[in-house]
Design a protein around this motif. Sequence first.
Motif, short mmCIF file in Angstrom:
data_model
loop_
_atom_site.label_atom_id
_atom_site.label_comp_id
_atom_site.label_asym_id
_atom_site.label_seq_id
_atom_site.Cartn_x
_atom_site.Cartn_y
_atom_site.Cartn_z
N CYS A 16 -4.43 1.99 -13.01
CA CYS A 16 -5.31 2.51 -11.97
C CYS A 16 -6.21 3.58 -12.63
CB CYS A 16 -4.50 3.11 -10.84
SG CYS A 16 -3.47 4.47 -11.41
N TYR A 17 -7.08 4.10 -11.81
CA TYR A 17 -8.01 5.12 -12.34
C TYR A 17 -7.26 6.29 -12.94
CZ TYR A 17 -10.84 9.33 -12.11
OH TYR A 17 -11.43 10.54 -12.42
N GLY A 18 -6.23 6.79 -12.24
CA GLY A 18 -5.49 7.97 -12.67
C GLY A 18 -4.76 7.74 -13.98
N VAL A 19 -4.21 6.57 -14.13
CA VAL A 19 -3.45 6.26 -15.35
C VAL A 19 -4.41 6.10 -16.53
CG1 VAL A 19 -2.01 4.51 -16.49
CG2 VAL A 19 -1.47 5.28 -14.16
N CYS A 98 -3.36 13.08 -12.14
CA CYS A 98 -4.31 12.22 -11.42
C CYS A 98 -5.00 13.07 -10.34
CB CYS A 98 -3.57 11.06 -10.78
SG CYS A 98 -4.61 10.14 -9.64
N HIS A 100 -5.92 12.35 -7.49
CA HIS A 100 -5.33 12.12 -6.15
C HIS A 100 -4.07 12.95 -5.99
CE1 HIS A 100 -7.97 8.89 -4.91
NE2 HIS A 100 -7.85 8.36 -6.13
N VAL A 101 -3.28 13.00 -7.07
CA VAL A 101 -2.04 13.77 -7.03
C VAL A 101 -2.38 15.26 -6.89
CG1 VAL A 101 0.06 14.40 -8.29
CG2 VAL A 101 -0.82 12.05 -8.40
N THR A 164 1.23 10.01 -3.16
CA THR A 164 0.02 9.17 -3.29
C THR A 164 0.33 7.67 -3.28
OG1 THR A 164 0.15 9.34 -5.69
CG2 THR A 164 -1.30 10.91 -4.57
N THR A 165 1.51 7.33 -3.78
CA THR A 165 1.83 5.89 -3.88
C THR A 165 2.79 5.45 -2.77
OG1 THR A 165 3.54 6.50 -5.47
CG2 THR A 165 1.46 5.70 -6.37
N CYS A 192 -3.09 7.12 -2.00
CA CYS A 192 -4.14 6.54 -2.86
C CYS A 192 -4.41 5.11 -2.43
CB CYS A 192 -3.67 6.59 -4.31
SG CYS A 192 -4.75 5.69 -5.41
N THR A 195 -3.12 1.83 -4.53
CA THR A 195 -1.81 1.21 -4.34
C THR A 195 -1.89 0.11 -3.29
OG1 THR A 195 -0.77 3.29 -4.91
CG2 THR A 195 0.60 1.68 -3.76
FE1 F3S Z 1 -3.20 5.94 -9.92
FE2 F3S Z 1 -3.63 8.33 -9.24
FE3 F3S Z 1 -3.64 6.48 -7.47
S1 F3S Z 1 -2.30 7.72 -10.77
S2 F3S Z 1 -2.26 5.07 -8.19
S3 F3S Z 1 -5.04 6.68 -9.08
S4 F3S Z 1 -2.79 8.43 -7.29
#
Ligand code: F3S
Length: 658
Positions: A16-19, A98, A100-101, A164-165, A192, A195
């Motif tokens: 995902c974007y965060g990873v 991330c 979002h987190v 978030t997930t 998020c 997910t």
């Molecule tokens: Fe990934 Fe961040 Fe969403 S790590 S799943 S983008 S909360």
Amino acid sequence: MVIKMNVILAQNLGFCYGVKRAIKLARDSASPSVRTCTLGPIIHNPQMVAKLAAEGVSMVDDLSEMQEGTVIIRSHGVGPQVYEAAAAAGLEVVDATCPHVKKAQMAAHDLAAEGYDVVIVGEKCHPEVKSILEWSGSTAIVLESVEETSQVKACGKLGIVAQTTFSGEKFRLIVAALLDRANDIKIARTICTATDQRQEAALAAARQVDKMLVIGGKNSANTTRLAQLCTEVCPTEHIETAAELQPAWFFGIKTVGITAGASTPDWIIEEVYKKVQDMESLLQEEARTEIREHEIITGVVVLVTREEAFVDIGYKAEVAIPRAELAYPLPESAKDVVKTGDEIKVFVVSRGGENGIVLSKVKAERMAAWDEISAIFERHQPVSARITEAVKGGLVAEVCGVRGFIPASQLELHFVKDLSVYVGQTIEVMPIELDVRKQRFVLSRRTLLETARAKQQEEIFASLAVDQIRRGTVKRLVDYGAFIDIGGMDGLAHISDLSWQRVKHPSDVLQVGDEVDVVVKSFDPEAKRISLSVKGAVRDPWLDKAEHYREGSCVTGKITKLTDFGAFMELEPQFEGLIHLGELADKRIAKAEEVVHVGDQVKVKILQLDRKAKRIALSLTKAQEDAETAEYKEYMAGQEVKPATLGDELGDILQKLQ
Ligand code: F3S
């Protein structure tokens, strides 16, 4: 065997974007001169963690393990104390949390700061949830389910934050259950969408395929959840790498779907995708060497001992076949059945034995025998059957190694009382019923006998002619006659046709098994009836006796019977004549007994010998007349005057005078 398999890649799979951002930050931070470590695994994927380590970004579990260098905060984030500790330790911090987190952490922090009782909806043990909890000042309550909402007491202000997930649906239910706990409720929408999008795309793919592959760390919550969702739609395998793929998963599978958790690197997805595509040829190769249960295969005997034979069937090891499975009945030694080098057919009983495979030559032969029996049955062809046993209701017979049954009613054309006499015999039979699945095989000898009899009867009728004399054998005696076999078919000789003499019962003149000549009186091919005569084949003894008598001659005999119309007289045994009333006396009489009685010896004259009607007319009076006439004639003969000489007349006197 041709195996064709389609592979579908689900949308939104993998990082995902965060990873992606966290991995990039980690790689960018790698330096040959500065120690760079992630605090905990940067993502829940051991392969990626190992790869980063190889690239110079290793991992520490605690900041105390670092005295210098750069520490990378992973995408799950950490609490504020970690930042403080890192700063105190003089470490450079690269924050890969991330966004979002981070948003969820800040929401929890701000709500707590604003005096809200904070509830975090998420998994208690998840590192992200732990970090959010720490940002709330560790005052928040963590809820995983609706049931746990009872822990939340009524309060003035309630702030709700989500992992978030976390599942959006579950989050809504938990929020609904909390609505009555406070007048002022603030909800931070921190779930998020990546997910949800990944899960929806995975489910859409799962609905189109026969099997789903979910790739990702077994310790990844979002990947595990993804696998659970797919399992509800179709058979699903959760794997971390391509090495876990098993060809057996793909037998009979036409379409395979692939998705991957948020922490699954592209290169692992690519590896899996490629290996699944290669699975087509792998499966074809497997299919060639696959040894399936309940199939007959060919093997070569490589070693024989007394107890078993070892057979090479192209498996990883030779398979031992015990002698009980080599032949039936049980041979003394396996060597009596096979020898090294023999190519034999064997039945794969199961793949679960010591070597993974259990084989039977006996069963293979039995199956081949059933095939042969089926072919014979189809051809409606007679076979030789060896009778092995007499059982209730019939006989057990062996045909081509298969056990069959001959019902007693199908054995002969007649009833058989003692079936045991057939045991050990080999007889021709016709298969009349076959059910291979139930192993039911019924045979009939009677069918063949009936066919042969019909043919024989046809030939017999074609050769028959009225008045023809044939040789026959007495088969059966009944009160009204005798059944006589004239070469394959029985004809009936009525009791009146058995003898020229009077017969009270057929057994008076015939015995079963007697061979006799018979005359064909009549026959009917349609009704299959033949009428015979035994007496017709021999000359009437009455006629022989009649040869000794002449009409006009007188004979003496015994009165045997008196009737209203006269008396019967026996000229000799079985040869009688009738003296009519008018021939018994000169005068008119009413009854025979006025003149004669049974047992009287009388002399009669034969008036007539009717050879056709076999009647003899006698006369007592005519005989008496003849006697009288003869007497008179004799007398008159004595009265005749003959010329006499002087000597004739005076002979005596002259003699005295001399
Ligand atoms: Fe990934 Fe961040 Fe969403 S790590 S799943 S983008 S909360």
